[in-house]
Design a protein around this motif. Sequence first.
Motif, PDB file in Angstrom:
ATOM      1  N   GLN A  12      31.422  55.189  30.905  1.00 13.79           N
ATOM      2  CA  GLN A  12      31.353  53.878  31.541  1.00 13.79           C
ATOM      3  C   GLN A  12      30.389  53.888  32.717  1.00 13.79           C
ATOM      4  O   GLN A  12      29.680  52.897  32.962  1.00 13.79           O
ATOM      5  CB  GLN A  12      32.739  53.426  31.995  1.00 13.79           C
ATOM      6  N   THR A  13      30.364  54.989  33.451  1.00 17.62           N
ATOM      7  CA  THR A  13      29.398  55.105  34.555  1.00 17.62           C
ATOM      8  C   THR A  13      27.973  54.994  34.041  1.00 17.62           C
ATOM      9  O   THR A  13      27.119  54.335  34.655  1.00 17.62           O
ATOM     10  CB  THR A  13      29.587  56.444  35.289  1.00 17.62           C
ATOM     11  N   LEU A  14      27.698  55.620  32.908  1.00 15.28           N
ATOM     12  CA  LEU A  14      26.371  55.533  32.306  1.00 15.28           C
ATOM     13  C   LEU A  14      26.048  54.106  31.867  1.00 15.28           C
ATOM     14  O   LEU A  14      24.929  53.619  32.061  1.00 15.28           O
ATOM     15  CB  LEU A  14      26.279  56.484  31.107  1.00 15.28           C
ATOM     16  N   VAL A  15      27.016  53.446  31.271  1.00 15.90           N
ATOM     17  CA  VAL A  15      26.794  52.067  30.822  1.00 15.90           C
ATOM     18  C   VAL A  15      26.520  51.158  32.022  1.00 15.90           C
ATOM     19  O   VAL A  15      25.604  50.320  31.984  1.00 15.90           O
ATOM     20  CB  VAL A  15      28.003  51.551  30.023  1.00 15.90           C
ATOM     21  N   ASP A  16      27.292  51.317  33.084  1.00 15.13           N
ATOM     22  CA  ASP A  16      27.094  50.481  34.272  1.00 15.13           C
ATOM     23  C   ASP A  16      25.723  50.723  34.893  1.00 15.13           C
ATOM     24  O   ASP A  16      25.035  49.780  35.303  1.00 15.13           O
ATOM     25  CB  ASP A  16      28.188  50.748  35.304  1.00 15.13           C
ATOM     26  N   ALA A  17      25.325  52.008  34.979  1.00 16.65           N
ATOM     27  CA  ALA A  17      24.018  52.327  35.539  1.00 16.65           C
ATOM     28  C   ALA A  17      22.906  51.792  34.653  1.00 16.65           C
ATOM     29  O   ALA A  17      21.907  51.232  35.138  1.00 16.65           O
ATOM     30  CB  ALA A  17      23.873  53.845  35.706  1.00 16.65           C
ATOM     31  N   ALA A  18      23.066  51.924  33.352  1.00 21.32           N
ATOM     32  CA  ALA A  18      22.056  51.413  32.417  1.00 21.32           C
ATOM     33  C   ALA A  18      21.958  49.898  32.510  1.00 21.32           C
ATOM     34  O   ALA A  18      20.853  49.335  32.466  1.00 21.32           O
ATOM     35  CB  ALA A  18      22.412  51.833  30.993  1.00 21.32           C
ATOM     36  N   ALA A  19      23.094  49.232  32.642  1.00 25.47           N
ATOM     37  CA  ALA A  19      23.074  47.774  32.752  1.00 25.47           C
ATOM     38  C   ALA A  19      22.261  47.331  33.961  1.00 25.47           C
ATOM     39  O   ALA A  19      21.452  46.395  33.874  1.00 25.47           O
ATOM     40  CB  ALA A  19      24.497  47.231  32.839  1.00 25.47           C
ATOM     41  N   SER A  20      22.457  47.998  35.087  1.00 27.16           N
ATOM     42  CA  SER A  20      21.698  47.640  36.290  1.00 27.16           C
ATOM     43  C   SER A  20      20.210  47.890  36.098  1.00 27.16           C
ATOM     44  O   SER A  20      19.374  47.085  36.526  1.00 27.16           O
ATOM     45  CB  SER A  20      22.215  48.450  37.490  1.00 27.16           C
ATOM     46  N   GLU A  21      19.875  48.998  35.452  1.00 26.79           N
ATOM     47  CA  GLU A  21      18.460  49.314  35.218  1.00 26.79           C
ATOM     48  C   GLU A  21      17.832  48.352  34.217  1.00 26.79           C
ATOM     49  O   GLU A  21      16.714  47.866  34.416  1.00 26.79           O
ATOM     50  CB  GLU A  21      18.314  50.761  34.731  1.00 26.79           C
ATOM     51  N   CYS A  36      20.019  58.280  34.419  1.00 26.73           N
ATOM     52  CA  CYS A  36      20.738  59.478  34.868  1.00 26.73           C
ATOM     53  C   CYS A  36      20.765  59.570  36.388  1.00 26.73           C
ATOM     54  O   CYS A  36      21.805  59.881  36.984  1.00 26.73           O
ATOM     55  CB  CYS A  36      20.080  60.736  34.288  1.00 26.73           C
ATOM     56  N   ARG A  37      19.624  59.304  37.026  1.00 28.42           N
ATOM     57  CA  ARG A  37      19.579  59.369  38.488  1.00 28.42           C
ATOM     58  C   ARG A  37      20.495  58.316  39.099  1.00 28.42           C
ATOM     59  O   ARG A  37      21.217  58.598  40.069  1.00 28.42           O
ATOM     60  CB  ARG A  37      18.148  59.174  38.987  1.00 28.42           C
ATOM     61  N   ALA A  38      20.462  57.122  38.548  1.00 29.83           N
ATOM     62  CA  ALA A  38      21.307  56.052  39.087  1.00 29.83           C
ATOM     63  C   ALA A  38      22.792  56.363  38.911  1.00 29.83           C
ATOM     64  O   ALA A  38      23.616  56.020  39.762  1.00 29.83           O
ATOM     65  CB  ALA A  38      20.965  54.724  38.405  1.00 29.83           C
ATOM     66  N   ALA A  39      23.123  57.021  37.807  1.00 33.43           N
ATOM     67  CA  ALA A  39      24.530  57.336  37.523  1.00 33.43           C
ATOM     68  C   ALA A  39      24.981  58.629  38.185  1.00 33.43           C
ATOM     69  O   ALA A  39      26.190  58.874  38.284  1.00 33.43           O
ATOM     70  CB  ALA A  39      24.742  57.434  36.014  1.00 33.43           C
TER      71      ALA A  39
END
Length: 203
Positions: A12-21, A36-39
């Motif tokens: 979920q952390t990856l999905v949230d970070a990807a959504a923002s990007e 990856c950096r954002a997450a």
Amino acid sequence: MARQERAVRTRQTLVDAAASEFDRSGYHGTSLNRVCRAAGITMGALTFHFSAKDELADEVQSQGQLITRQALDGLPERSAPALHRAIDLTLELARLLEAEPVVRSAARLSRERPDRDLAWSAAWLTNVQDLFDQAYHDGQLHSAVRPASLTALSLYLMSGIESQARADHESPDAEPELSAVEQLRQIWGVVQFGICGPPGTGC
């Protein structure tokens, strides 16, 4: 169980970070390294959950659809005329676009990846269309107004709200005079002068 819970949280952390990007830079402007950096998660952990950027984008779009459907299902039941309920539905969509990066990202990815069967509008467009159809049959609309035109208008309005919400989030120090929801409410107020039927039809 603890390991499984960690895996769910990591995913979920990856999905949230990807959504923002994706929301900020679009599909082609987003790299997995940036996600990856954002997450704060390694590339190895990312590829364990998602083997390619396509899979990650698919999940973002799926979650955007799910959040939207859940929000619309949670709207209170109203005995109001169908036209009012259709407008209320679009106001809820505007709130989601303003508040939820995953929803905003899903809307953007729908345009940038039209070949995927994950359009954000699939989560709400039929609902809006049915309500406009009902409003027409109930005599709430001017006889020259077609429900399909209002459905198309809703798509255009959501695209504009999405762009405005993204711009507002990219410039958080510039406080907008009106929220996306209030702007849309005022737009619909203007539109209704031209589409409503005779007085007393519930418009």
